[in-house]
Scaffold this active site. Structure first.
Site, PDB file in Angstrom:
ATOM      1  N   GLY A 165      -4.938   8.805   6.732  1.00 20.83           N
ATOM      2  CA  GLY A 165      -6.092   8.627   5.866  1.00 20.83           C
ATOM      3  C   GLY A 165      -6.395   7.210   5.420  1.00 20.83           C
ATOM      4  O   GLY A 165      -6.239   6.244   6.163  1.00 20.83           O
ATOM      5  N   GLY A 225      -4.889   5.205   3.426  1.00 20.44           N
ATOM      6  CA  GLY A 225      -3.774   4.272   3.417  1.00 20.44           C
ATOM      7  C   GLY A 225      -3.544   3.619   4.765  1.00 20.44           C
ATOM      8  O   GLY A 225      -3.383   2.397   4.863  1.00 20.44           O
ATOM      9  N   TYR A 278      -5.633  18.907  -9.775  1.00 16.88           N
ATOM     10  CA  TYR A 278      -5.882  17.650  -9.068  1.00 16.88           C
ATOM     11  C   TYR A 278      -6.807  16.748  -9.878  1.00 16.88           C
ATOM     12  O   TYR A 278      -6.525  15.556 -10.094  1.00 16.88           O
ATOM     13  CB  TYR A 278      -6.489  17.927  -7.692  1.00 16.88           C
ATOM     14  CG  TYR A 278      -7.013  16.688  -6.996  1.00 16.88           C
ATOM     15  CD1 TYR A 278      -6.131  15.796  -6.383  1.00 16.88           C
ATOM     16  CD2 TYR A 278      -8.377  16.406  -6.961  1.00 16.88           C
ATOM     17  CE1 TYR A 278      -6.609  14.651  -5.756  1.00 16.88           C
ATOM     18  CE2 TYR A 278      -8.857  15.260  -6.339  1.00 16.88           C
ATOM     19  CZ  TYR A 278      -7.974  14.388  -5.742  1.00 16.88           C
ATOM     20  OH  TYR A 278      -8.443  13.253  -5.130  1.00 16.88           O
ATOM     21  N   SER A 295       0.776   6.893   5.784  1.00 15.00           N
ATOM     22  CA  SER A 295       1.017   7.675   7.005  1.00 15.00           C
ATOM     23  C   SER A 295      -0.274   8.201   7.616  1.00 15.00           C
ATOM     24  O   SER A 295      -0.352   8.425   8.831  1.00 15.00           O
ATOM     25  CB  SER A 295       1.970   8.842   6.728  1.00 15.00           C
ATOM     26  OG  SER A 295       1.409   9.735   5.774  1.00 15.00           O
ATOM     27  N   ILE A 352       0.855  -1.190   0.000  1.00 11.45           N
ATOM     28  CA  ILE A 352       0.000   0.000   0.000  1.00 11.45           C
ATOM     29  C   ILE A 352       0.888   1.237   0.000  1.00 11.45           C
ATOM     30  O   ILE A 352       1.817   1.340   0.809  1.00 11.45           O
ATOM     31  CB  ILE A 352      -0.904   0.048   1.243  1.00 11.45           C
ATOM     32  CG1 ILE A 352      -1.641  -1.277   1.448  1.00 11.45           C
ATOM     33  CG2 ILE A 352      -1.909   1.205   1.127  1.00 11.45           C
ATOM     34  CD1 ILE A 352      -2.418  -1.351   2.769  1.00 11.45           C
ATOM     35  N   GLY A 384       1.430   5.370   0.526  1.00 13.60           N
ATOM     36  CA  GLY A 384       0.851   6.501   1.256  1.00 13.60           C
ATOM     37  C   GLY A 384       0.082   6.095   2.492  1.00 13.60           C
ATOM     38  O   GLY A 384      -1.110   6.395   2.626  1.00 13.60           O
TER      39      GLY A 384
END
Length: 284
Positions: free
Chosen positions: A13, A15, A151, A11, A7, A9
């Site tokens: 949220g 993930g 984005y 750190s 996985i 990201g």
């Protein structure tokens, strides 16, 4: 059956929640994040102390970092069953007011980041004739949002990549899924991303402050109204992993705010897309 799952990201949220959820389900989870000896050291250490989770330092914006991380993972675990492309950044501002450099920075993480991970893991998945790649996306394939154009563009590009490569990988037994996940309170907007950086252009739009404020209020009110819980995404990813091979959809929307309109759009698009492509003699 336990799977080896990478996985990106993790750190915060989605993930982090997904890593915890899948580890609790008995999978071998490799939770990757950047700066494990710096700003993310605390969360990296905490995740490392949880059964079935190994934290590996990886920056999806750096090709050497991604290459090194996957070389280590494949050497230790032998294979990767599932890749979850989650790492991403957001940003707000007038589209014209973004410098080209800021556009590039956004795409480097949101678009090129997943591609780097794909390229690092696909040789082993092709060799094994199996694999699953799950990509966290947004509603960008349906419509864009003002003041979030870079984005949305990066996510739309990712959607296009997923749709095309899925056909290319079909003969290798590798499945690809995009999750258009809508708006959830993950703190992503507060972590810092790439906002418009040409202030002189922003000042030429005198009502920008009011409009971005109204957009934020609209998002927040919907999050509150529909009680958007980020755990929904982690649970959805678990459901995808548990599905029988060959039954997973290309797109798996998990957006209560959409009230089914996302499913309606995806279904209609799939039918029209196949009809259109058939006119060119293309099987997708």
């Amino acid at each position: 059956m336990s799977k080896v799952i990478v996985i990106t990201g993790t750190s915060t949220g989605f993930g982090k929640l997904t890593a915890l959820t899948l580890a609790a389900d008995g999978h071998a989870v490799i939770a990757t994040m950047r700066n494990t000896d710096g700003k993310n050291k605390l969360v990296a250490d905490k995740l490392s102390n949880i059964d079935n989770i190994e934290v590996v330092d990886m920056d999806v914006a750096s090709e050497p970092s991604v290459t090194d991380a996957f070389e280590y993972i494949l050497k230790k675990y032998g294979n990767v069953d599932v890749l979850i492309n989650n790492a991403a950044v957001t940003g707000f501002g007038i589209a014209e007011a973004y410098s080209i450099e800021s556009y590039k920075n956004m795409f480097d993480i949101n678009f090129y980041g997943p591609i780097r991970a794909y390229q690092a893991v696909l040789p082993s998945m092709r060799s094994a004739k199996q694999g699953l790649v799950i990509n966290l996306s947004t509603g960008a394939s349906g419509f864009s949002v003002p003041y979030m154009v870079p984005y949305m563009a990066s996510k739309f590009a990712l959607e296009t990549f997923i749709e095309g490569i899925d056909s290319e990988l079909r003969d290798f037994g590798i499945e690809n899924v995009s999750i258009p996940c809508g708006v959830y309170p993950t703190g992503m907007g507060e972590k810092g991303g790439f906002n418009a950086d040409r202030e002189e252009i922003t000042l030429a739009y005198p009502d920008f402050g009011q409009r971005i404020g109204d957009l934020g209020k609209a998002f927040y009110s919907k999050v509150e109204e529909f009680k958007m819980d980020p755990q929904t995404i982690a649970n959805g990813i678990k459901s995808l992993i548990d599905m029988e091979k060959g039954t997973r959809p290309l797109r798996y929307p998990l957006d209560a705010i959409a009230q089914g309109t996302d499913v309606e759009f995806i279904t209609a698009k799939r039918k029209i897309k196949r009809k259109w492509a058939s006119k060119y003699g293309i099987d997708i």
